[in-house]
Design a protein around this motif. Structure first.
Motif, short mmCIF file in Angstrom:
data_model
loop_
_atom_site.label_atom_id
_atom_site.label_comp_id
_atom_site.label_asym_id
_atom_site.label_seq_id
_atom_site.Cartn_x
_atom_site.Cartn_y
_atom_site.Cartn_z
N UNK A 57 -59.01 64.47 6.49
CA UNK A 57 -59.65 64.00 5.26
C UNK A 57 -60.99 63.34 5.53
N UNK A 58 -61.17 62.79 6.71
CA UNK A 58 -62.40 62.07 7.03
C UNK A 58 -63.36 62.87 7.90
N UNK A 59 -63.03 64.11 8.20
CA UNK A 59 -63.92 64.96 8.99
C UNK A 59 -65.13 65.32 8.14
N UNK A 64 -62.93 68.18 2.29
CA UNK A 64 -62.03 67.10 1.90
C UNK A 64 -62.63 65.71 2.09
N UNK A 65 -63.70 65.62 2.87
CA UNK A 65 -64.35 64.31 3.03
C UNK A 65 -65.17 63.94 1.81
N UNK A 87 -60.20 71.93 -6.06
CA UNK A 87 -59.20 72.89 -5.62
C UNK A 87 -58.79 72.64 -4.17
N UNK A 88 -59.73 72.28 -3.32
CA UNK A 88 -59.40 72.00 -1.92
C UNK A 88 -58.48 70.79 -1.81
N UNK A 89 -58.76 69.74 -2.58
CA UNK A 89 -57.87 68.58 -2.57
C UNK A 89 -56.51 68.94 -3.15
N UNK A 90 -56.47 69.78 -4.15
CA UNK A 90 -55.19 70.21 -4.73
C UNK A 90 -54.37 70.99 -3.71
N UNK A 91 -55.01 71.90 -2.99
CA UNK A 91 -54.30 72.67 -1.96
C UNK A 91 -53.81 71.75 -0.85
N UNK A 168 -63.43 59.40 -8.76
CA UNK A 168 -63.26 59.23 -7.32
C UNK A 168 -61.83 59.60 -6.94
N UNK A 169 -61.70 60.32 -5.82
CA UNK A 169 -60.41 60.74 -5.29
C UNK A 169 -60.08 59.83 -4.11
N UNK A 170 -59.06 58.99 -4.27
CA UNK A 170 -58.69 58.03 -3.23
C UNK A 170 -57.27 58.35 -2.74
#
Length: 174
Positions: A57-59, A64-65, A87-91, A168-170
């Motif tokens: 997630x932090x790359x 996803x970052x 969509x990437x966060x959903x997957x 924001x996605x946390x």
């Protein structure tokens, strides 16, 4: 007579119901594209006490970052340029059942406090709806509104306001 009265009552009530429009959503079932192969094999945590997926997630090279979805003025429709991000966060959530997020809907400082809280909630909910349609479980996602209370930028003018109109996605535990 009762049947006619009942139908009339239903018609009247449905005519009085407030109309909310759903944000436009593309086909969310496609599993290909950037971020499609985000398998949950790195959940061990390597003894850190935190799930191992946080490194992914932090790359900075991973989509996803990126954790913010920005909106046009007075809008809660997810722009096309942010759909692949959502969509990437959903997957990722779909493939990592132990992961969960809080979606924080934000607004700029124009409008009343009540209006901005409602708009912020619609923004967070629009991202949540996209994520659940793409396979993330509803229980993994909490959507809240912060309204204008947590600005990213201070001041006046479109360059400032545009930074504050966001969701924001946390990830929990991060």
């Amino acid at each position: 007579m009762r049947k006619l009265l009942g139908i009339s009552l239903i018609v009247l009530l449905s005519a009085c119901a407030s109309q909310t429009t759903q944000p436009e959503v593309d086909d969310l079932t496609a599993g290909s594209g950037a971020g499609a192969d985000l398998g949950g094999s790195d959940l061990g945590g390597a003894g850190s006490g935190r799930p191992g997926y946080f490194s992914q997630l932090n790359d900075p090279n991973s989509i996803l970052s990126q954790r913010s979805v920005y909106y046009d003025y007075d809008s809660y429709s997810v722009k096309g340029e942010y759909r692949e991000l959502v969509m990437s966060h959903a997957r990722f959530l779909r493939d990592n059942a132990s992961a969960s997020v809080i979606l924080q809907g934000n607004t700029d400082d124009r409008g009343s406090r009540e209006y901005n809280l409602a708009l912020g909630q619609r923004r967070a909910d629009s991202v949540k709806n996209m994520m659940t349609l793409a396979g993330a479980r509803d229980a993994q996602i909490e959507s809240v509104s912060l309204g204008e209370e947590k600005p990213r930028a201070m001041g006046q003018g479109e360059s400032v306001w545009s930074q504050n109109r966001r969701t924001d996605i946390l990830y929990r535990g991060e």
